[in-house]
Design an enzyme around this catalytic site. Sequence first.
Site, mmCIF file in Angstrom:
data_model
loop_
_atom_site.group_PDB
_atom_site.id
_atom_site.type_symbol
_atom_site.label_atom_id
_atom_site.label_comp_id
_atom_site.label_asym_id
_atom_site.label_seq_id
_atom_site.Cartn_x
_atom_site.Cartn_y
_atom_site.Cartn_z
ATOM 1 N N TRP A 173 -4.006 -1.879 -1.363
ATOM 2 C CA TRP A 173 -4.014 -2.826 -2.489
ATOM 3 C C TRP A 173 -4.213 -4.216 -1.917
ATOM 4 C CZ3 TRP A 173 -1.321 -7.032 -4.311
ATOM 5 C CH2 TRP A 173 -1.391 -7.270 -5.688
ATOM 6 N N CYS A 217 0.833 -1.194 0.000
ATOM 7 C CA CYS A 217 0.000 0.000 0.000
ATOM 8 C C CYS A 217 0.873 1.251 0.000
ATOM 9 C CB CYS A 217 -0.869 -0.013 1.244
ATOM 10 S SG CYS A 217 -1.530 -1.635 1.616
ATOM 11 N N LYS A 266 5.582 -9.856 -20.035
ATOM 12 C CA LYS A 266 4.937 -8.578 -20.356
ATOM 13 C C LYS A 266 3.550 -8.832 -20.931
ATOM 14 C CE LYS A 266 6.718 -6.306 -18.953
ATOM 15 N NZ LYS A 266 7.719 -5.842 -18.058
ATOM 16 N N ARG A 308 1.805 3.242 -7.492
ATOM 17 C CA ARG A 308 2.112 1.965 -6.847
ATOM 18 C C ARG A 308 0.992 0.936 -7.078
ATOM 19 N NH1 ARG A 308 6.049 2.856 -2.635
ATOM 20 N NH2 ARG A 308 5.242 1.147 -1.408
ATOM 21 N N GLU A 340 10.950 -12.455 -20.975
ATOM 22 C CA GLU A 340 10.448 -11.120 -20.638
ATOM 23 C C GLU A 340 9.237 -10.782 -21.518
ATOM 24 O OE1 GLU A 340 10.365 -9.014 -18.503
ATOM 25 O OE2 GLU A 340 9.933 -7.079 -19.402
ATOM 26 N N LYS A 383 3.116 -1.927 -8.190
ATOM 27 C CA LYS A 383 4.424 -1.498 -8.680
ATOM 28 C C LYS A 383 5.545 -1.922 -7.738
ATOM 29 C CE LYS A 383 6.876 0.555 -11.768
ATOM 30 N NZ LYS A 383 7.074 -0.280 -12.951
ATOM 31 N N HIS A 425 11.166 -30.924 -27.115
ATOM 32 C CA HIS A 425 11.222 -31.837 -25.964
ATOM 33 C C HIS A 425 9.909 -31.843 -25.171
ATOM 34 C CE1 HIS A 425 15.379 -32.698 -26.754
ATOM 35 N NE2 HIS A 425 15.646 -31.401 -26.799
ATOM 36 N N GLU A 447 1.094 -10.054 -18.209
ATOM 37 C CA GLU A 447 0.740 -9.009 -17.243
ATOM 38 C C GLU A 447 -0.361 -8.096 -17.734
ATOM 39 O OE1 GLU A 447 4.828 -7.296 -16.867
ATOM 40 O OE2 GLU A 447 4.061 -6.811 -14.883
ATOM 41 N N ASN A 503 0.967 -0.600 6.352
ATOM 42 C CA ASN A 503 1.403 -1.303 5.143
ATOM 43 C C ASN A 503 2.244 -2.480 5.610
ATOM 44 O OD1 ASN A 503 2.529 -2.088 2.743
ATOM 45 N ND2 ASN A 503 3.711 -0.226 2.414
ATOM 46 N N GLY A 504 1.923 -3.696 5.155
ATOM 47 C CA GLY A 504 2.699 -4.871 5.565
ATOM 48 C C GLY A 504 1.786 -6.008 5.982
HETATM 49 C C1 F6R Z 1 6.998 -6.707 -14.487
HETATM 50 C C2 F6R Z 1 7.409 -6.090 -13.251
HETATM 51 C C3 F6R Z 1 7.784 -6.977 -12.116
HETATM 52 C C4 F6R Z 1 9.013 -6.387 -11.407
HETATM 53 C C5 F6R Z 1 9.348 -7.198 -10.147
HETATM 54 C C6 F6R Z 1 10.587 -6.647 -9.458
HETATM 55 O O1 F6R Z 1 6.672 -5.755 -15.454
HETATM 56 O O2 F6R Z 1 7.431 -4.894 -13.142
HETATM 57 O O3 F6R Z 1 8.032 -8.280 -12.533
HETATM 58 O O4 F6R Z 1 10.082 -6.387 -12.300
HETATM 59 O O5 F6R Z 1 8.270 -7.153 -9.254
HETATM 60 O O6 F6R Z 1 10.414 -5.313 -9.081
HETATM 61 P P1 F6R Z 1 11.647 -4.384 -8.793
HETATM 62 O O7 F6R Z 1 12.386 -4.196 -10.067
HETATM 63 O O8 F6R Z 1 11.058 -3.104 -8.262
HETATM 64 O O9 F6R Z 1 12.488 -5.094 -7.773
#
Ligand code: F6R
Length: 614
Positions: free
Chosen positions: A82, A8, A492, A32, A488, A609, A511, A495, A108-109
């Site tokens: 969140w 949060c 992407k 976030r 990646e 985020k 395989h 997500e 938060n936590g």
């Molecule tokens: C994907 C994404 C997440 C972050 C992961 C690590 O688009 O953003 O997979 O890469 O949660 O986050 P950071 O880089 O902040 O440690």
Amino acid sequence: MPMPEIMCGIYGCISTDAADKVLEGLRKLEYRGYDSAGLAAIFPEQNGPIETERTIGYVADLVSKANGRFTGSCISIGHTRWATHGGVTDQNAHPHSSDDGNITLVHNGIIENALHLSERLSKLGYKLSSETDTEVIVHLMDNEIKTQSDELTYLDAFSNVISQLRGSWAIAAIISGMDGILVSRNGAPLVIGRGVDNISVSSDVQPFYGACSEVAYLNDGDIFYISGSGISSQEGSMIPGFETLEGVYDEEDPGNFEHMMLKEIFDQPTSLSNVLSGRITADGRKARLGGFSLTPEEIRSLDRINLVACGTAYYAAEIISAYIRKFSNVRSEAFIASEFPARSVCSTNTLTIGISQSGETKDTLDALFDAKKNGSNISAICNVIGSTMSRLTANGAYLHAGPEFAVASTKVFSNMVATGLLFALTISEISDAEQQEIVQSLRELPNLISKQLIDDDGSIDTAAKMIHDSEPPIFIGRGGMSSYLAKEGALKMMEISYIPCLALPGGELKHGPIALLSDGSPVIAIVPSDGKMSLMESSIRECKSRGARIILITDSEGPITELADVLIQTNKTHPDLSPLVNIIPVQLLAYNVGVLRGVNVDRPRNLAKSVTVV
Ligand code: F6R
């Protein structure tokens, strides 16, 4: 079982019109990701219940619901919540208040022993009105204040409550009649800012720009009282000093772009220029990435370099460790942070580098703690200045990508790969000529990518239309870097489109996973002109002969292009830089598919985020 409050945002402020400043702070924390918001405020000369408001939805909804009621307040705390599953309700939103309304707090936590504490509270006659673990804290506070001896303070009561908690938290609490905010941090970020007309508390420094000139970083275990006169603590506790707030605030404003994600994809020529700036020698021949406490000579003599990261940062770490292996003789391996086998790979002659956008990812921080405990040197490559990771390691390199607001990471991925390449070149043992060739290509990269972004031939749009309602796509690549990029690409796409995707090294298809292919299955093949091109051609043929439609991302103009159902042509660069060029169509493809499927690409469901829980 109470539901944990995770990832949060907290903002608190002591100032004139404190609640307005809190709402502005919450707005700046919106990136976030959250699903509900709330605030509480104390007015001058107030005694009695504290005014609060909370709502599901956005900060804008909170502003409408508050309807000007908080104007003139002098102390305020606010929260964006969140939730992971269910429970997005007004009742579960923060702040949570004591039954008489005199104490209210945001958290938060995760309070791991919430169940045990709530059983104790229920024996004392308290009833929980939400499903959250946070609510136990406020009732514990109420009980503590009512039962403690007269000479003790609210800070003493708060400290006693904190000592009963297990888990992780950042907490800001206010009590009617008090002239400040009680705060505590353990495993979740919290920072204090100071400006000419305010003292504030926040989950990160982002909202302080423009409001505060100084910042003080809390450490795990800290418990403080913040008031107009500064920070105070119980006797014997270290109070953090204020330092000048560095960096700049970029407004979350997509400008002419439809979404922040698209803007951030298009930011990449600039963010790449920034990451290279000052890190290449004046004659343009060599990379010189400074900031690490070990010298290049010391790093070269290490037994191994471990990279720890999660998600997109982990895929960047895979590419970076491939660079380290290629350009130096040091062993290097990338690990998913939550799976880091510290005991087997750490010793005093190793370096473990955390790679992270936020610098707050709990799994990565835990891996670094573990590495340190097992004797390893630790460093960070991260984006957020003053983040927990940068302060924990106190050495490493910043990514200089600027704030990233869209939940799906784009420009930071590229800057991670570029920074990792600079690091690998700085410690490299390759010839000067070889290094110069790569550095020269690196310097040309921002222009090359700019061209790639502008030259839209419609192929990405065609590919997106092919994918958005098809069978789940499979991403393939070969030769290390491209197969990491395939992973990646799949992440992407998943997500922001919610389509399940698979990513594999091309050679692995036969395989097992090839069984998934049927008529029309989309296969996205990432094929730079490198030594693996002919092997990729075989993998593509294997797919094509089973009915797959091939979306080919390549810089080649040769016969391989004839295998493409959709050809996405990229610009030629040095083969070692191919991930930095190929990531552009990969990101745009995911973005276009997400938009076609009507997903809120900047705020995809279930994601946040900053992931501050394990
Ligand atoms: C994907 C994404 C997440 C972050 C992961 C690590 O688009 O953003 O997979 O890469 O949660 O986050 P950071 O880089 O902040 O440690």
